[in-house]
Design an enzyme around this catalytic site. Structure first.
Site, PDB file in Angstrom:
ATOM      1  N   HIS A 152       0.844  -1.192   0.000  1.00 24.98           N
ATOM      2  CA  HIS A 152       0.000   0.000   0.000  1.00 24.98           C
ATOM      3  C   HIS A 152       0.882   1.246   0.000  1.00 24.98           C
ATOM      4  CE1 HIS A 152       0.795  -0.750   4.279  1.00 24.98           C
ATOM      5  NE2 HIS A 152       0.475   0.509   4.543  1.00 24.98           N
ATOM      6  N   HIS A 201       1.449   3.836   2.113  1.00 27.54           N
ATOM      7  CA  HIS A 201       2.094   4.458   3.270  1.00 27.54           C
ATOM      8  C   HIS A 201       3.611   4.428   3.112  1.00 27.54           C
ATOM      9  CE1 HIS A 201      -1.506   4.170   6.275  1.00 27.54           C
ATOM     10  NE2 HIS A 201      -1.507   5.294   5.583  1.00 27.54           N
ATOM     11  N   ASP A 232       6.069   4.080   5.115  1.00 26.54           N
ATOM     12  CA  ASP A 232       6.858   3.034   5.772  1.00 26.54           C
ATOM     13  C   ASP A 232       6.799   1.713   5.004  1.00 26.54           C
ATOM     14  OD1 ASP A 232       4.144   2.861   6.581  1.00 26.54           O
ATOM     15  OD2 ASP A 232       4.683   1.641   8.309  1.00 26.54           O
ATOM     16  N   HIS A 290      -7.542  -1.327   5.771  1.00 23.10           N
ATOM     17  CA  HIS A 290      -6.434  -0.458   6.193  1.00 23.10           C
ATOM     18  C   HIS A 290      -6.504   0.918   5.542  1.00 23.10           C
ATOM     19  CE1 HIS A 290      -2.698   0.573   8.050  1.00 23.10           C
ATOM     20  NE2 HIS A 290      -2.126   0.832   6.887  1.00 23.10           N
ATOM     21  N   ASP A 292      -0.133  -4.185   5.846  1.00 25.29           N
ATOM     22  CA  ASP A 292      -0.999  -3.747   6.949  1.00 25.29           C
ATOM     23  C   ASP A 292      -2.444  -4.074   6.596  1.00 25.29           C
ATOM     24  OD1 ASP A 292       1.279  -2.793   8.105  1.00 25.29           O
ATOM     25  OD2 ASP A 292       0.876  -0.681   7.692  1.00 25.29           O
ATOM     26  N   GLU A 304       1.677  -8.717   9.718  1.00 24.97           N
ATOM     27  CA  GLU A 304       2.007  -7.607  10.614  1.00 24.97           C
ATOM     28  C   GLU A 304       1.530  -7.941  12.016  1.00 24.97           C
ATOM     29  OE1 GLU A 304      -0.151  -4.489  11.781  1.00 24.97           O
ATOM     30  OE2 GLU A 304      -1.695  -4.483  10.243  1.00 24.97           O
ATOM     31  N   HIS A 330       6.682  -6.278  11.506  1.00 26.59           N
ATOM     32  CA  HIS A 330       5.973  -5.015  11.728  1.00 26.59           C
ATOM     33  C   HIS A 330       5.366  -4.957  13.131  1.00 26.59           C
ATOM     34  CE1 HIS A 330       3.322  -1.561  10.932  1.00 26.59           C
ATOM     35  NE2 HIS A 330       3.966  -1.376   9.803  1.00 26.59           N
TER      36      HIS A 330
END
Length: 606
Positions: free
Chosen positions: A81, A83, A85, A170, A191, A216, A426
């Protein structure tokens, strides 16, 4: 960071699956997990760490290759995705380390990731003066390499690697990815959220039985209370603060929890007819609305059904925030990015408002170690900034609206997909240990928690796939676990043939292997018919108990069970028992010969 030397990148066939986190190993941030199976190397995610501003912010890619050689090592790269991180180091890896191989993500991730990457570049280069960083043209070149995938779509990367995408919840466009290489498979979650919310559905996966689930574990020890209770507490805190004349800062990321909480506040303001101004960082609201229009199929059913008549993201009570509003008198509510308070507008507003005791900051999500948000949540009242230390007098609240699965959700996902092994990433090491105990208790399967740079080897039972005819399939299915046949290579494909098919198709001459056993009864003076009658009585009882079948006595006195044939003859004045059988009835023939060998004449005299 110190990494062990391993043979991860060797391209030879092996029955082990090797997994090495370059990031997110017993840590949150810089997600990057390497998986080697079936002679293929797959990289899941390519993120940055929000807690570092030096070389530690990116995974140590020199661990696998030198700059320019990434394509020779990595066979496929998947981004879960948008994000940072999870994708923040992607242009660095593709442009500096020269990765030009398959790069897979969903369409929403492909659309949104470059915008967040450009914002990240601006802050790092323009504000902090970083020189060794990726450029805007490199971001564009990176995104050109992307191949998009839809939910539930399976794409064949090459002749060995297949990738299937599942819905992860998410954030908009987040996916879980099932990668198969031969008989081995890995489900990487990125995530995910197992609870539906106001604008996204919950994660879903079928019983895909992966060899390894890489999950995660951000909230591995947490079981959240009901969403309704959290929403009520959140609105109560916001209302009480603004009624007392205070300002409320809510740090959020641009897409995801921001929309979720904006919808919640919008509905509450409308219901209560409140006039206190509510703001969102300028520009991001418009962008978010456009993305949700474009990718409406990724939202939940309520959003999709009402979108034609009313756009849930056209807010009546929430308007764009301008930096000049920061010092305005009176109460207000501001949603500002980023969510971990490590830079940007949210940090600037915090510095301006933190001195007033009547003000409040509500942290709605997880904050990694090293960020300002993490320091506040751990009780710090004096924090260091780029302009020196400051004292925090404002109220600090934490209410989890994070779109990550809690412990209950992680265990539910394991139950749904039925993996053979679980690898946790994670998350924090202490929390992983707790969750691993739960996994062992509930599912009795191995689980692992590798640190960054630590390789784990998961042994796998090698499997070979072969086709067969319908007739052979019926025979195999009726035979249960035992089937005798022949595997041949035909048209570059393995084919399972029954014995009859092998004889016919390969022009083979059938042979029958017969086995014989005889027992001399030197001390008995009995007629052959009497010996066979007593033998029939004793053997029938013993063989029947072993569930091998039942002997039948023929008119000539012989005993038969399938191909097993027992007779009694007179040879040199002595009675001799003869047993013969072919190889198909080896279990029965062997059992009979062992009984006769052990008991001998006692079997007949008793």
């Amino acid at each position: 960071q110190h990494y062990k030397s391993i043979t991860f990148i060797e391209h030879h066939m092996t029955s082990d699956i090797k997994i090495v986190p370059l990031g997110a190993g017993q840590d949150v941030g810089r997600s990057c997990v390497l998986v080697s199976m079936g002679g293929k190397n797959i990289m899941f995610d390519c993120g940055m760490h929000m807690g570092y501003q030096d070389e530690r912010r990116f995974p140590d890619f020199s661990y696998i290759c030198q700059p320019g050689g990434a394509t020779d090592v990595i066979d496929c790269l998947i981004i879960s995705h948008f994000h940072l991180d999870h994708c923040g180091s992607l242009p660095y890896f593709t442009e500096k380390f020269g990765y030009n191989g398959p790069l897979i993500m969903t369409a929403p991730t492909r659309a949104i990731a470059p915008i967040l990457l450009e914002d990240y570049r601006k802050i790092t280069v323009d504000r902090y003066g970083e020189t060794d960083f990726f450029t805007t043209p490199q971001i564009k070149q990176c995104i050109k390499k992307v191949r998009t995938i839809r939910v539930h779509e399976t794409i064949q990367v090459d002749k060995d690697i297949s990738v299937k995408c599942y819905y992860a919840g998410h954030v908009l466009g987040a996916g879980m990815f099932l990668v198969k290489v031969g008989s081995q498979s890995v489900l990487y979650t990125g995530d995910y959220n197992m609870t539906p919310d106001r604008h996204l559905g919950c994660a879903w996966v079928d019983r895909c039985n992966p060899t390894v689930l890489i999950s995660e574990s951000t909230y591995a020890t947490t079981i959240r209370d009901s969403k309704r209770c959290r929403e009520r507490d959140f609105l109560k805190k916001v209302y009480n603060c603004v009624e007392a004349g205070g300002k409320v800062l809510i740090p959020v990321f641009a897409l995801g929890r921001a929309q979720e909480l904006c919808i919640l506040v919008e509905e509450f303001w409308e219901r209560m007819n409140l006039k206190v101004p509510v703001f969102f960082c300028h520009g991001l609201t418009e962008k978010a609305t456009n993305y949700y229009k474009l990718f409406i199929t990724w939202t939940n059913e309520k959003i999709k059904s009402s979108f034609v008549n009313r756009n849930m993201f056209d807010f009546k009570h929430i308007s764009a925030f301008d930096r000049s509003y920061m010092n305005n008198p009176g109460p207000m509510v501001v949603f500002a990015t980023p969510g971990m308070l490590h830079s940007g507008m949210s940090l600037s507003i915090f510095k301006a408002w933190c001195h007033e005791a009547k003000n409040m900051i509500i942290m709605p999500g997880y904050c990694v170690a090293g960020t300002m948000g993490h320091k506040l949540l751990n009780g710090s009242r004096k924090v260091d900034t780029d302009k020196g230390p400051i004292t925090v007098n404002m109220t600090v609240e934490y209410l989890s609206f994070s779109a990550h699965a809690d412990a209950k959700g992680i265990l539910q996902l394991i139950k749904n997909c039925q993996p053979k092994n679980v690898v946790l990433v994670h998350g924090e090491e202490r929390k992983m240990t707790f969750l691993m105990e739960k996994i062992t208790d509930q599912f009795e399967i191995p689980s692992f928690k590798p640190a960054n740079g630590e390789q784990i080897n998961i042994p796998c039972q090698p499997q070979v796939s072969a086709t067969m005819s319908k007739e052979t399939f019926k025979t195999v299915r009726s035979a249960g676990n035992q089937f005798e046949g022949m595997v041949v290579r035909k048209n570059n494909q393995l084919v399972l043939l029954s014995k009859e098919e092998a004889v016919q198709q390969l022009g083979l001459k059938p042979h029958t292997l017969n086995l014989n056993y005889k027992l001399c009864l030197s001390g008995l003076n009995l007629e052959g018919s009497v010996i066979m009658e007593r033998l029939h009585s004793q053997l029938s009882s013993i063989i029947s108990d072993q569930k091998l079948g039942t002997f039948k006595r023929q008119h000539d006195g012989t005993l038969n069970l399938n191909s097993v044939h027992i007779t009694c003859r007179t040879e040199g004045g002595r009675s001799v028992i003869h047993v013969s059988w072919n190889v198909e009835d080896e279990p029965i023939g062997k059992a009979v010969s062992e009984i006769l060998e052990e008991c001998g004449e006692d079997l007949i005299t008793n």
